[in-house]
Structure formats: C-alpha cells, structure tokens
Design a protein around this motif. Structure first.
Motif, short mmCIF file in Angstrom:
data_model
loop_
_atom_site.label_atom_id
_atom_site.label_comp_id
_atom_site.label_asym_id
_atom_site.label_seq_id
_atom_site.Cartn_x
_atom_site.Cartn_y
_atom_site.Cartn_z
N ARG A 33 3.79 -5.77 -8.70
CA ARG A 33 4.42 -4.44 -8.76
C ARG A 33 3.40 -3.31 -8.61
N TYR A 34 2.15 -3.68 -8.39
CA TYR A 34 1.05 -2.70 -8.36
C TYR A 34 1.20 -1.69 -7.23
N ASP A 35 1.39 -2.17 -6.00
CA ASP A 35 1.46 -1.27 -4.84
C ASP A 35 2.62 -0.28 -4.98
N PHE A 36 3.78 -0.80 -5.37
CA PHE A 36 4.95 0.08 -5.52
C PHE A 36 4.69 1.17 -6.55
N LEU A 37 4.12 0.79 -7.68
CA LEU A 37 3.88 1.76 -8.74
C LEU A 37 2.84 2.79 -8.33
N ASN A 38 1.83 2.38 -7.60
CA ASN A 38 0.81 3.32 -7.12
C ASN A 38 1.46 4.44 -6.32
N HIS A 39 2.29 4.05 -5.35
CA HIS A 39 2.92 5.03 -4.47
C HIS A 39 3.98 5.84 -5.24
N SER A 42 2.35 8.41 -7.77
CA SER A 42 1.59 9.49 -7.14
C SER A 42 2.43 10.23 -6.10
N LEU A 43 3.70 9.85 -5.98
CA LEU A 43 4.61 10.43 -4.98
C LEU A 43 4.05 10.25 -3.56
N GLY A 44 3.33 9.15 -3.38
CA GLY A 44 2.79 8.82 -2.06
C GLY A 44 1.50 9.51 -1.70
N GLY A 192 5.35 2.09 -16.68
CA GLY A 192 4.72 0.78 -16.70
C GLY A 192 5.53 -0.25 -17.45
N LYS A 193 6.13 0.19 -18.55
CA LYS A 193 6.93 -0.72 -19.38
C LYS A 193 8.21 -1.12 -18.66
N TRP A 194 8.86 -0.16 -18.00
CA TRP A 194 10.14 -0.43 -17.34
C TRP A 194 9.99 -1.20 -16.04
N ILE A 195 9.03 -0.78 -15.21
CA ILE A 195 8.92 -1.35 -13.87
C ILE A 195 7.90 -2.49 -13.81
N ALA A 196 6.71 -2.25 -14.35
CA ALA A 196 5.67 -3.29 -14.29
C ALA A 196 5.77 -4.27 -15.44
N ARG A 197 6.60 -3.94 -16.39
CA ARG A 197 6.76 -4.77 -17.60
C ARG A 197 5.41 -4.98 -18.30
N SER A 198 4.59 -3.92 -18.27
CA SER A 198 3.30 -3.98 -18.92
C SER A 198 2.93 -2.59 -19.42
#
Length: 247
Positions: A33-39, A42-44, A192-198
């Motif tokens: 889930r790292y790439d998705f969360l980065n973008h 940061s709004l891309g 992070g908790k909701w999407i990356a589950r971390s």
C-alpha cells in the motif's frame, strides 16, 4: 538538530529490535500500500518532487546511477526515462518493497537496465568510486546511523559525481507550518491505520521528520562526511527539501 537525534526515533517503541530491523519489518508490512499512500497523502506532488531532484543530475549525464533506499523503484524507473543511464542499481533493506519494485521494473521491460537488490545503505557492497550519480528519496531519514550512511554514499560516488537527496522537512512559515503539523500529527496516522493498516508506520513518519536535521544542519553533515558544493532547496512551502552535493 544533531544527527543522532533521528537515530532515537523508531517505528515500534519498546521493541528489542534495532532501528534498522524495525524499519525493514515496517516497510515489509506496508509494501503493498506504500505507493498509493505516497501519492494520496501528497496529492500527487511527490512525483513532481522526484522529477525536480532528477533534473539536477541531467547536466552530469550519468552512465551509472545508484538509488539508495529505492523502495519499490519509483526513482530508479523515473531516472531511466529522464536521464537514460546505462545502468541503474537500487538497494533497500526491505525485501517486501523490492519484490514489488522488481515487478514494476519487469512490467516496464527494464530488467536489462535496472537491478534492484537487498542491501544495507550503511554498508554499501560496492567498491569505492563506482557510480557517477546517487539518488535517495525519502530514505536517509530512516538510516540507523545517518553519518555512516551518508559517508558510504560519498565513498561509492566517483570524484566529480553528484548525489541528490530528497527528504521531508518542516515548514517554518505561518499558516503552512500549523496546517502541516496538524495534518502530519493527526491525519497521517489515521490514514495509515485505515488504509495501510499500520498506525505505527504513519505515526513514526512525522516523528522521524521532526527529528531529522534539516537545512544548514543537514548540509553541515554532508560536508563533514566528505561531500563538497552542498546546496539545499526547499519545495512546496518547505514541506520537502532537495540536498545536492558532489564528491
């Protein structure tokens, strides 16, 4: 900010593992889930930050490039498109991130140009003066020993070669500073908790940025470990900084 302050900030408080081991486990856990969360977070804009950093290497026309803390290989792939080096090597301590990166490299048909391999950025397994250029995007903040890692980057760079380091920084002007601190401290861990589950990983992020030596302090460390002609340029109201240095 002293370089050893950032060493004290770890993802999992109370863990008996070293910071290096904790970082590897953390990124293995969130790799998918790292790439998705980065973008997303940061709004891309993070894509533009990487492009601006790589443009600084264009006059050098590097034939060999090392991407330190390469993660899923975004900078390595972008470097191929923008700079056309003959060989790009990416190293990272997280095998989970590298696995995804290799899939991206293979999908892009770049296996012959880009090699992603597991490696410790503080003990880089290449001889002195191997690379024309070195990149590091949002990774040096995670070094267990910042000065040692930066010294290693300097060691494997050829004389006259250039290193470009992209890293988060803390805005200093109102109201960006207040908005940034609120978002980073309260919103980022929730995402992070909701999407990356971390939640731990994305609570570690603002703490590590806060502790990281920035601006002149980081430039001084780069000089100390052997770099020359060190510069720092802030981007997006000071949210990100590009450090550029030559050997």
């Amino acid at each position: 900010m002293a370089s050893n302050d950032v060493q004290k900030v770890v993802p999992f408080e109370g863990s008996k593992l070293s910071k290096k081991e904790q970082i590897a486990h953390m990124f293995d856990d969130i790799a998918g889930r790292y790439d998705f969360l980065n973008h997303f977070m940061s709004l891309g804009v993070d894509v533009q930050w990487r492009k601006k950093a790589l443009k600084l290497l264009a006059p050098l026309q590097p034939k060999t490039l090392l991407d330190v803390a390469t993660g899923t290989g975004d900078v390595a792939i972008m470097a191929h498109h923008m700079l056309k080096p003959e060989k790009i090597t990416g190293i990272d301590i997280s095998e989970g991130m590298l696995t995804l990166g290799r899939e991206k490299v293979a999908k892009a048909g770049l296996d012959g140009v880009i090699t992603l391999q597991q490696g410790d950025s503080e003990t880089i397994s290449f001889p002195d003066a191997t690379f024309d250029a070195i990149t590091a995007a949002f990774g040096v903040r995670n070094f267990e020993n910042l000065e040692k890692g930066l010294a290693e980057m300097c060691r494997v760079l050829k004389p006259g070669g250039k290193a470009v380091i992209l890293e988060f920084s803390n805005p200093t002007k109102t109201p960006v500073k207040q908005l940034y601190n609120f978002y980073f401290r309260y919103i980022t861990p929730l995402i992070g908790k909701w999407i990356a589950r971390s939640q731990a990983a994305y609570s570690y992020l603002p703490e590590s940025v806060k502790a990281f030596p920035q601006g002149q302090a980081m430039c001084d460390i780069l000089h100390k470990v052997g770099f020359q002609a060190v510069t720092c340029k802030t981007l997006t109201f000071g949210i990100c900084s590009i450090y550029c240095a030559t050997r």
